[in-house]
Write an enzyme that holds these catalytic residues in place. Structure first.
Site, mmCIF file in Angstrom:
data_model
loop_
_atom_site.group_PDB
_atom_site.id
_atom_site.type_symbol
_atom_site.label_atom_id
_atom_site.label_comp_id
_atom_site.label_asym_id
_atom_site.label_seq_id
_atom_site.Cartn_x
_atom_site.Cartn_y
_atom_site.Cartn_z
ATOM 1 N N PRO A 1 -4.056 -0.501 18.799
ATOM 2 C CA PRO A 1 -3.838 -0.960 17.418
ATOM 3 C C PRO A 1 -4.066 0.099 16.349
ATOM 4 C CG PRO A 1 -5.929 -1.783 18.255
ATOM 5 C CD PRO A 1 -5.241 -1.123 19.411
ATOM 6 N N TYR B 1 3.864 6.432 10.186
ATOM 7 C CA TYR B 1 3.056 5.284 9.757
ATOM 8 C C TYR B 1 3.895 4.244 9.033
ATOM 9 C CZ TYR B 1 -1.277 2.898 8.502
ATOM 10 O OH TYR B 1 -2.303 1.969 8.382
ATOM 11 N N HIS C 1 0.839 -1.199 0.000
ATOM 12 C CA HIS C 1 0.000 0.000 0.000
ATOM 13 C C HIS C 1 0.875 1.250 0.000
ATOM 14 C CE1 HIS C 1 -3.905 -1.947 1.740
ATOM 15 N NE2 HIS C 1 -3.450 -2.549 0.659
ATOM 16 N N TYR D 1 -9.463 4.986 7.653
ATOM 17 C CA TYR D 1 -9.662 5.337 9.057
ATOM 18 C C TYR D 1 -10.766 6.388 9.101
ATOM 19 C CZ TYR D 1 -5.172 3.085 10.183
ATOM 20 O OH TYR D 1 -4.149 2.185 10.351
ATOM 21 N N LYS E 1 1.298 -0.779 15.123
ATOM 22 C CA LYS E 1 2.714 -0.772 15.475
ATOM 23 C C LYS E 1 3.193 -1.974 16.284
ATOM 24 C CE LYS E 1 3.627 2.989 13.397
ATOM 25 N NZ LYS E 1 4.338 2.866 12.113
#
Length: 395
Positions: A295, A389, A74, A203, A299
């Site tokens: 979560p 990220y 991604h 998200y 990570k």
């Protein structure tokens, strides 16, 4: 029965198996002890978003072939709020870095196969595991195998046995400082036989609570809803879950969530946890044994891998050169990264969730929306999110 190895590793999760693999490549012996069966650890479904550094390490150490074939690369993620989607270009903001969707149990399968192919020893279904004398030069691990009690003498012990393992509680009271935060919400998660509705993770911030659209493969979707920490999954029939996901994830009248058969359903607690230091004598904690992150930032596995990279390097330096400097600094090096990751995971969590308690008010909700607006309209803010990220660089 008495045995000996150089490094005894408790736990055959990502941390323990990767540590054993890295030590093998450096010519250091280890034995991995796991209380569960091989079938259990290879089939236990966990999240699986790999940072660029984790992907690089798997490839560099020869265990990335299946990941390259099956993993989903991604280049971005989407933040949705106010009924609109906003893409964060991870690759464009980080000089080409990506994340890869590849389930944790698949990583474990690859590492187990590599260790066994190289003649490594993993003792599954080890009973009554206990650690001893790690405050001295000859630490020991005792365990039961069939009807025999085995004592494994070693130079060092790696506690990679998770948050509820036996290693951390064995450290004497007062030797560790605990930092803990329990969040006033949880995630209701489903694994569904449904084609993902988006090519990238979504998200979503919604007045009814957070939602996440993820995936495990081109045919399997992973989805989450913010819920109460004591939520009963039995009160959420499948259709109710799908309807709520559609409501929270929708971005415009034309967007539709792909539905399918729900394969799994469960509650994920939300917690931040760190112990300092991450070592005591010849015992070194790694992964969930030393820290837990919510979560939201994806990570947990990556932080475990970062820990054992540091530990493997320190142990290799000791065996090659007799140098204990990196072993002494293990906690210091790891905790610097741990707290940065905790900061990011807390930030993502606090920005995207409704806290729903007496401290939350209309001001907090407007502030969250302003933060999301800033992150998605400022290149500098988006770059900060993207850099964290895809994974901070290793020290």
């Amino acid at each position: 029965m008495n045995r000996r190895t150089q490094v005894g590793i408790v736990g055959a999760g990502p941390a323990g198996l990767m540590l054993s693999h890295l030590l093998h490549l450096a010519g250091v012996e280890s034995v991995v002890l796991e209380a569960r069966s091989r079938k259990y650890v290879e089939e236990r479904v966990r999240a699986g978003l790999l940072e660029q550094g984790t992907v690089n390490l798997l490839n560099e150490t020869g265990v990335g072939e299946r990941m390259k074939r099956l993993g989903l690369v991604h280049h971005g993620i989407e933040l949705r709020f106010g009924g609109r989607g906003h893409r964060i270009d991870l690759s464009g903001l980080t000089g080409g870095s990506t994340v890869t969707i590849y389930a944790q149990h698949e990583v474990i399968k690859d590492l187990i196969a590599a260790r066994l192919a190289a003649g490594g020893e993993i003792v599954f279904e080890a009973g009554d595991v206990s650690i001893h004398d790690f405050d001295g030069p000859t630490p020991k691990i005792r365990y039961r195998m069939d009807r025999s009690v085995v004592e494994l003498s070693c130079d060092f012990i790696a506690g990679c046995d998770g948050f509820r393992g036996i290693c951390r509680p064995t450290i004497p009271a007062g030797a560790l400082t605990t930092y803990d935060r329990i969040y006033p919400f949880a995630w209701l998660g489903i694994l569904a036989e449904a084609r993902p509705s988006s090519d990238e993770l979504i998200y979503a911030y919604h007045e009814r609570g957070f939602a996440l659209h993820s995936m495990r493969s081109p045919e399997i979707t992973r989805l989450y809803l913010q819920c109460a920490p004591d939520e009963d999954p039995g009160k959420w029939p499948d259709e109710k879950i799908w309807d709520e996901l559609q409501l929270r994830l929708a971005a415009g009248a034309g967007w539709k969530l792909n539905r399918g058969v729900v394969l799994q359903k469960g509650i994920t607690e939300m917690r931040s946890f760190v112990v300092e230091p991450m070592q005591s004598g010849t015992l070194f904690l790694a992964g969930d044994a030393a820290h837990i992150v919510p979560p939201t930032g994806a990570k947990g596995l990556n932080l475990a891998v970062a820990d054992v990279r540091v530990l493997a390097r320190a142990l290799t330096d000791y065996y090659a050169n007799g140098n204990r400097e990196l072993l002494t600094k293990y906690s210091e090096i790891c905790l610097r990264r741990v707290w940065k990751v905790q900061r990011f995971s807390w930030w993502m969590t606090s920005m995207l969730h409704r806290f729903g308690n007496e401290n939350e008010n209309a001001f907090d909700q407007r502030r969250q929306l302003a933060e999301l607006d800033y992150v998605t309209s400022s290149r500098a803010a988006a770059q900060t999110l993207a850099e964290n990220y895809v994974g901070l660089p290793m020290e």
